[in-house]
Design a protein around this motif. Structure first.
Motif, PDB file in Angstrom:
ATOM      1  N   ARG A 107      11.447   4.693   3.155  1.00 14.90           N
ATOM      2  CA  ARG A 107       9.998   4.781   3.212  1.00 14.90           C
ATOM      3  C   ARG A 107       9.328   3.951   2.114  1.00 14.90           C
ATOM      4  O   ARG A 107       9.654   4.093   0.933  1.00 14.90           O
ATOM      5  CB  ARG A 107       9.563   6.240   3.086  1.00 14.90           C
ATOM      6  CG  ARG A 107       8.052   6.490   3.163  1.00 14.90           C
ATOM      7  CD  ARG A 107       7.771   7.971   2.967  1.00 14.90           C
ATOM      8  NE  ARG A 107       6.358   8.317   2.990  1.00 14.90           N
ATOM      9  CZ  ARG A 107       5.712   8.770   4.063  1.00 14.90           C
ATOM     10  NH1 ARG A 107       6.358   8.937   5.196  1.00 14.90           N
ATOM     11  NH2 ARG A 107       4.432   9.072   3.995  1.00 14.90           N
ATOM     12  N   ARG A 108       8.412   3.095   2.530  1.00 16.69           N
ATOM     13  CA  ARG A 108       7.537   2.378   1.604  1.00 16.69           C
ATOM     14  C   ARG A 108       6.174   3.050   1.652  1.00 16.69           C
ATOM     15  O   ARG A 108       5.539   3.128   2.701  1.00 16.69           O
ATOM     16  CB  ARG A 108       7.405   0.902   1.997  1.00 16.69           C
ATOM     17  CG  ARG A 108       6.578   0.054   1.017  1.00 16.69           C
ATOM     18  CD  ARG A 108       6.493  -1.375   1.534  1.00 16.69           C
ATOM     19  NE  ARG A 108       5.940  -2.292   0.541  1.00 16.69           N
ATOM     20  CZ  ARG A 108       4.651  -2.674   0.468  1.00 16.69           C
ATOM     21  NH1 ARG A 108       3.771  -2.162   1.334  1.00 16.69           N
ATOM     22  NH2 ARG A 108       4.251  -3.524  -0.436  1.00 16.69           N
ATOM     23  N   ALA A 109       5.721   3.554   0.529  1.00 12.79           N
ATOM     24  CA  ALA A 109       4.489   4.330   0.485  1.00 12.79           C
ATOM     25  C   ALA A 109       3.291   3.482   0.896  1.00 12.79           C
ATOM     26  O   ALA A 109       3.252   2.265   0.683  1.00 12.79           O
ATOM     27  CB  ALA A 109       4.273   4.889  -0.921  1.00 12.79           C
ATOM     28  N   GLY A 110       2.301   4.150   1.469  1.00 11.12           N
ATOM     29  CA  GLY A 110       1.052   3.504   1.842  1.00 11.12           C
ATOM     30  C   GLY A 110      -0.089   3.918   0.932  1.00 11.12           C
ATOM     31  O   GLY A 110       0.030   4.858   0.137  1.00 11.12           O
ATOM     32  N   ARG A 111      -1.201   3.227   1.045  1.00  8.84           N
ATOM     33  CA  ARG A 111      -2.389   3.552   0.248  1.00  8.84           C
ATOM     34  C   ARG A 111      -2.848   4.980   0.549  1.00  8.84           C
ATOM     35  O   ARG A 111      -3.284   5.705  -0.339  1.00  8.84           O
ATOM     36  CB  ARG A 111      -3.500   2.549   0.564  1.00  8.84           C
ATOM     37  CG  ARG A 111      -4.757   2.718  -0.287  1.00  8.84           C
ATOM     38  CD  ARG A 111      -5.825   1.704   0.086  1.00  8.84           C
ATOM     39  NE  ARG A 111      -5.403   0.339  -0.230  1.00  8.84           N
ATOM     40  CZ  ARG A 111      -5.089  -0.584   0.673  1.00  8.84           C
ATOM     41  NH1 ARG A 111      -5.123  -0.282   1.970  1.00  8.84           N
ATOM     42  NH2 ARG A 111      -4.736  -1.800   0.310  1.00  8.84           N
TER      43      ARG A 111
ATOM     44  N   GLU B 111      -0.460  -4.049   0.147  1.00  5.76           N
ATOM     45  CA  GLU B 111      -0.406  -2.600   0.214  1.00  5.76           C
ATOM     46  C   GLU B 111      -0.979  -2.172   1.560  1.00  5.76           C
ATOM     47  O   GLU B 111      -2.133  -2.482   1.879  1.00  5.76           O
ATOM     48  CB  GLU B 111      -1.217  -1.970  -0.916  1.00  5.76           C
ATOM     49  CG  GLU B 111      -1.091  -0.453  -0.988  1.00  5.76           C
ATOM     50  CD  GLU B 111      -1.897   0.138  -2.138  1.00  5.76           C
ATOM     51  OE1 GLU B 111      -1.678   1.324  -2.440  1.00  5.76           O
ATOM     52  OE2 GLU B 111      -2.738  -0.572  -2.704  1.00  5.76           O
TER      53      GLU B 111
ATOM     54  N   ARG C  94      -1.157   2.775   5.818  1.00  9.52           N
ATOM     55  CA  ARG C  94      -0.167   3.775   6.213  1.00  9.52           C
ATOM     56  C   ARG C  94       1.186   3.469   5.579  1.00  9.52           C
ATOM     57  O   ARG C  94       1.508   2.300   5.322  1.00  9.52           O
ATOM     58  CB  ARG C  94      -0.009   3.806   7.736  1.00  9.52           C
ATOM     59  CG  ARG C  94      -1.224   4.324   8.482  1.00  9.52           C
ATOM     60  CD  ARG C  94      -0.994   4.315   9.984  1.00  9.52           C
ATOM     61  NE  ARG C  94      -2.149   4.866  10.678  1.00  9.52           N
ATOM     62  CZ  ARG C  94      -2.341   6.160  10.896  1.00  9.52           C
ATOM     63  NH1 ARG C  94      -1.432   7.035  10.498  1.00  9.52           N
ATOM     64  NH2 ARG C  94      -3.432   6.583  11.517  1.00  9.52           N
ATOM     65  N   PRO C  95       1.992   4.502   5.334  1.00 10.11           N
ATOM     66  CA  PRO C  95       3.376   4.232   4.909  1.00 10.11           C
ATOM     67  C   PRO C  95       4.162   3.575   6.039  1.00 10.11           C
ATOM     68  O   PRO C  95       3.803   3.694   7.218  1.00 10.11           O
ATOM     69  CB  PRO C  95       3.922   5.627   4.594  1.00 10.11           C
ATOM     70  CG  PRO C  95       3.070   6.567   5.390  1.00 10.11           C
ATOM     71  CD  PRO C  95       1.714   5.936   5.475  1.00 10.11           C
TER      72      PRO C  95
ATOM     73  N   ASP D  57      -0.955   7.797   1.758  1.00 11.06           N
ATOM     74  CA  ASP D  57       0.433   8.139   2.059  1.00 11.06           C
ATOM     75  C   ASP D  57       0.582   9.408   2.881  1.00 11.06           C
ATOM     76  O   ASP D  57       1.671   9.699   3.376  1.00 11.06           O
ATOM     77  CB  ASP D  57       1.232   8.267   0.762  1.00 11.06           C
ATOM     78  CG  ASP D  57       2.710   7.968   0.957  1.00 11.06           C
ATOM     79  OD1 ASP D  57       3.019   6.971   1.644  1.00 11.06           O
ATOM     80  OD2 ASP D  57       3.550   8.738   0.455  1.00 11.06           O
ATOM     81  N   HIS D  58      -0.525  10.167   3.043  1.00 11.03           N
ATOM     82  CA  HIS D  58      -0.466  11.374   3.860  1.00 11.03           C
ATOM     83  C   HIS D  58      -0.530  11.057   5.351  1.00 11.03           C
ATOM     84  O   HIS D  58      -0.229  11.908   6.187  1.00 11.03           O
ATOM     85  CB  HIS D  58      -1.626  12.308   3.506  1.00 11.03           C
ATOM     86  CG  HIS D  58      -2.967  11.721   3.831  1.00 11.03           C
ATOM     87  ND1 HIS D  58      -3.562  10.742   3.041  1.00 11.03           N
ATOM     88  CD2 HIS D  58      -3.833  11.942   4.864  1.00 11.03           C
ATOM     89  CE1 HIS D  58      -4.736  10.419   3.564  1.00 11.03           C
ATOM     90  NE2 HIS D  58      -4.911  11.120   4.676  1.00 11.03           N
TER      91      HIS D  58
ATOM     92  N   PRO E  80       3.415   7.592   9.416  1.00  8.07           N
ATOM     93  CA  PRO E  80       3.910   6.240   9.146  1.00  8.07           C
ATOM     94  C   PRO E  80       4.009   5.378  10.397  1.00  8.07           C
ATOM     95  O   PRO E  80       3.995   5.874  11.529  1.00  8.07           O
ATOM     96  CB  PRO E  80       5.307   6.491   8.581  1.00  8.07           C
ATOM     97  CG  PRO E  80       5.746   7.749   9.279  1.00  8.07           C
ATOM     98  CD  PRO E  80       4.497   8.593   9.388  1.00  8.07           C
TER      99      PRO E  80
END
Length: 411
Positions: free
Chosen positions: A68-72, A116, A119-120, A74-75, A78
């Motif tokens: 998983r690459r986090a998103g702005r 960035e 979404r993740p 992140d909740h 994905p």
């Protein structure tokens, strides 16, 4: 299309070639059967690369690996991409793993460009897609989608009686996380075509709109083992003779459906398998594929009728058991449109097409909006050590994947 960002094709190719050394065969293919030590080593390398790219790693109870690459935000659910790392016993070095490592390359490219996403993004390596060691195929993505329950998935056995659950424990990939149940915003699987259409038409990208349905069967014919020298021909209950006639019947069932028909006997075990004994039993597989469920139902009836007729004609006992089925599927229209828009924006020649093979995306499509991307393979050859693609095809597919993920990650 984010200024048409593109992947580092050379880096992706280098990753493919390094991974191909794990389980590499003398003829240039790979043998990385599901949950073997070779599969473990491939998994370990994938996890190491993803960790180096800044990803968090999650492994579920079926051994599926999610990087998983986090998103702005992140909740948010994905955007998911990936494929599988296991191979056929003597398979090619691009089937499945190309989609996994192309997903990793997308993450590396986003890191390089400092992008960035809202979404993740998650890259998945599914367990036992091929079905070579453990049947049926696509078992772990099937559990993820709720097609099979976890107990069924973990209880599948190989020829030695080892279950998936035991094998996961042995290689250290029996993960603690639940299988499925997470929301997915959109999913994309990049794969080699495994057929000749794109190359024959000099096209670079297949925009996959759906997949054929499949039915798998296990058939057993039982007669009587007997001495090959002393048993007259008219006194034999020859199971192999019945097998030969069923193979011909299966072939005719496939041919009767024209260009869309697929019918295959791919595996057989002969007992006692001695050169001077009339075979008393044959166990074998039958597989049908077609984009029309009604045709698959007719083929099912034809198989049962043919086996019964052939067995009765030469005094054999017969059983036919269906072990795997999924209906023809249509991928999500919006995801398909995103893939097509990406190919058009990047200037890659393309066509819409149906997948003749089953893929993890077919099950994933039941619980998440999903589409697939194909690139050509040389002479359409796959499930073979000679399987090959070109670097520019590999790069193009990953470029389209990158743009599709970027588009969906902003929604």
């Amino acid at each position: 299309m984010s200024a048409l960002a593109r992947v580092n094709g050379e880096r992706l190719w280098d990753s493919l070639m390094e991974m191909a050394q794990i389980g590499g065969t003398p003829k240039g293919g790979v043998s990385r059967l599901a949950l073997t030590d070779e599969d473990r080593r491939g998994r370990d390398l994938f996890v190491a690369w993803c960790t180096a790219a800044g990803c968090s790693i999650r492994v579920d109870a079926m051994g599926n690996i999610f990087a998983r690459r986090a998103g702005r935000h992140d909740h948010l659910a994905p955007v998911l991409t990936g494929s599988h790392g296991d191979s056929q016993p003597a398979g090619g070095k691009f089937d499945g793993i190309y989609g996994v490592l192309a997903g990793l390359e997308v993450l590396r490219t986003l890191n390089d460009l400092g992008i960035e996403t809202d979404r993740p993004i998650e890259v998945v390596n599914w367990t036992n897609e091929e079905g070579s060691r453990f049947a049926p195929a696509m078992i772990a993505s099937g559990v993820y989608a709720g097609v099979f329950d976890l107990e069924y998935g973990l209880s599948r056995e190989d020829k030695a009686g080892v279950t998936i659950g035991q094998a996961l424990q042995q290689i250290g990939y029996a993960g603690p996380h639940p299988v499925g149940g997470q929301a997915v915003h959109a999913a994309y699987e990049l794969h080699i075509e495994q057929g000749p259409i794109l190359e024959a038409q000099d096209l670079t990208i297949g925009v996959v709109t759906g997949a054929q349905g499949q039915r798998w069967y296990e058939v057993e014919l039982s007669g009587r083992s007997a001495h090959a020298g002393t048993t007259p021909m008219d006194h034999r209950l020859d199971a192999l003779l019945g097998f030969a006639r069923v193979v011909e019947a299966v072939n005719q069932i496939g041919l009767a459906q024209g260009a869309e028909g697929r019918a295959t006997v791919g595996m057989a075990n002969i007992f006692p398998n001695s050169r001077n004994v009339v075979p008393g039993r044959v166990f074998f597989s039958v597989e049908f594929r077609h984009p029309d469920e009604a045709v698959l139902a007719v083929q099912d009836q034809q198989l049962h009728a043919a086996v019964a007729r052939i067995a009765e004609g030469i005094g054999l006992q017969a059983s036919v058991k269906q072990i795997f089925q999924y209906a023809p599927i249509a991928f999500d229209k919006e995801c398909v449109a995103v893939v097509q828009a990406a190919a058009e924006a990047l200037g890659y020649s393309h066509r819409r097409m149906i997948s003749g093979a089953g893929h993890d995306a077919c099950y994933l499509n039941q619980v998440a909006p999903t589409a697939m991307i194909f690139v050509p393979c040389v002479e359409g050859l796959s499930h073979n050590e000679a399987e090959a693609i070109h670097l520019h095809w590999s790069t193009a597919g990953a470029d389209v994947l990158l743009q599709a993920i970027l588009a969906s990650s902003r929604e």
